[in-house]
Design an enzyme around this catalytic site. Structure first.
Site: not given
Length: 493
Positions: A125, A265, A24, A50
């Site tokens: 998160n 990423y 998230c 997300g």
């Protein structure tokens, strides 16, 4: 689907993507008449973190307003009446990627609870690695949980704290949890932003006119026109109340060990994490890879989109031309209808197609950000051969992933991680590649931090490569010896 036997620390990997998935992103505003609208814009910039659910909570000076939805930010927070629905000068927001079977409204954040002294709305998160242990203790003492989210533990800990002030009760709760977390919390009309003691999850602070803004990434600050001030420090809680800001420590100061996958990423390329440009770090990973693992080829082709910066860096360092030999469709979600078993290879073609003009008759080097199970990598190699490549070599711009994550990344278990179960030459054969190589751990560190890994005090959270977990894994250790833990008997529609 029943969550009865699910565990907050168990992440069910989605093999359709063959990618690590982030949990998230969070965003918060304090001191703006447009706090709700700004939060929606900030969440839009964090949508890549997300796509399954989103929510916003505001406080208008006397009451909370909370809206939570399944779906994208733009589908739920774009109507003209949104400012009236979410009034107030303070707001927090959340975008969520959920694990399989858990994408239900009761787990969507911000979570809200009425407690002694007012209300708390919380967005998180990361992942709390002792959430289940704490939850069992809380339930044994009479706590009633409404979700299966690990984040709800914090609300209960704060509610049960004997501290007099509500903000102090939240700080008391933060001292009891372990793992990776970046929290933005409304405590009535006060805003608290807190980051875990190792700084595993990123959290930045910015300024927009007289307002203070917090976000998981700097790109969200850019979206609303806020200027970057600084990162929230590991173990720090920043408290905004009555127009003033103060900093408190709920944990001793430590150097940050930000998640390496933020650079590899997760984060958008235009973000700055820990003072380092994500785009430049990814390009440098490609440059390091070209030094460590050169190969005689005609063309360098990225696996889009996350492999693009590393492929550019490899091309610049090696002098080998860069081409877009794979075209990615941006209109296919991960819930798209799947081909039947006989045509399962069509699944990769839904997202990727070969640009034969850039591939035919050439020796190709594919560069991707990472290799998890290898299923998508195999299909990409085959795609290149079918398009006429005479040779197909493969390079990963991060080290081999050998260990699972317990800090909020949805990743395959160790039995499914190809690098945990095969040597590099075996993996090359499995992927049908003419050669295969990975960036070394030190090469990754040089790209991100400018120097090698400090083995005594690692600068990043790199446990997926090294097995060196920065915190205890209490829930995981308990699960190894446990038969069953009840989370919820409610069947979610």
């Amino acid at each position: 689907m029943s969550d009865r036997n699910a565990l907050p620390s168990t992440l069910t990997y989605d093999p359709a993507t063959d990618r690590p998935q982030e949990e998230c992103g969070v965003f918060a505003v304090y001191g703006s008449e447009d706090a709700g609208v700004l939060t929606a814009l900030g969440l839009h910039a964090l949508q890549h973190r997300g796509q399954e659910a989103c929510g916003i909570a505001t406080h208008d000076g006397s009451r909370f307003h909370v809206e939570r939805y399944l779906g994208l930010v733009g589908e739920n927070f774009a109507s003209p009446d949104m400012p009236a629905r979410l009034p107030g000068k303070v707001a927090i927001g959340h975008v969520r990627y959920s694990t399989q079977g858990a994408s239900v409204l009761r787990n969507v954040q911000p979570l809200y609870s009425d407690v002694r002294g007012g209300g708390i709305a919380l967005a998180h998160n990361g992942h709390i690695t002792n959430a289940r242990v704490l939850r069992e203790e809380l339930v044994a003492n009479g706590s009633i949980f409404q979700s299966t989210s690990d984040s709800e533990v914090v609300l209960h800990l704060a509610a049960l704290s004997r501290k007099s002030k509500l903000t102090n009760r939240l700080s008391h709760a933060l001292k009891q949890i372990e793992g990776a977390f970046a929290f933005v919390v409304l405590v009535n009309d006060r805003l608290i932003a807190a980051r875990d003691p190792y700084g595993i999850r990123p959290l930045v602070m910015g300024k927009l006119d007289d307002a203070i803004v917090f976000a998981s990434e700097t790109t969200a600050l850019d979206m609303v026109g806020a200027s970057y001030i600084r990162d929230v420090e590991p173990g720090e809680a920043v408290i905004l109340s009555d127009g003033e800001m103060r900093s408190e420590r709920f944990s001793p100061a430590r150097p940050a060990r930000t998640c390496a996958f933020e650079y590899i990423y997760f984060a958008r390329p235009d973000s700055i994490i820990g003072g380092r440009s994500v785009y430049e770090a990814r390009k440098e990973m490609g440059r390091q890879l070209s030094v460590e693992s050169p190969v005689d080829v005609d063309v360098i082709i990225p696996v889009p989109d996350s492999g693009v910066p590393a492929a550019i860096g490899y091309s610049e360092a090696s002098g080998i031309p860069f081409e877009l030999g794979i075209i990615r469709s941006h209109f296919v979600g991960r819930t798209f209808i799947q081909p039947n078993q006989d045509r399962r290879d069509l699944s990769v073609r839904l997202k990727h197609s070969a640009n034969a003009a850039a591939v035919r008759g050439k020796r190709v080097l594919l560069i991707d950000d990472s290799i998890v199970r290898g299923t998508t990598s195999l299909k990409i190699v085959r795609l290149m051969r079918e398009a006429g490549a005479t040779e197909v070599h493969f390079r990963s711009a991060c080290p081999p992933i050998k260990f699972p994550d317990f800090y909020g990344i949805d990743m395959a278990g160790q039995k499914e991680l190809i690098a945990a179960n095969m040597e590099v030459d075996e993996m090359a054969t499995k992927l049908e590649a003419d050669s295969l190589a990975f960036l070394t751990v030190d090469g990754m560190y040089k790209a991100i931090t400018g120097g090698p890994r400090n083995n005594r005090a690692p600068q990043l959270s790199d446990h997926y490569f090294t097995g060196d977990y920065p915190t205890r894994l209490m829930d995981h250790d308990r699960a190894l010896s446990a038969k069953e833990f009840q989370l919820s008997l409610l069947v979610d529609a």
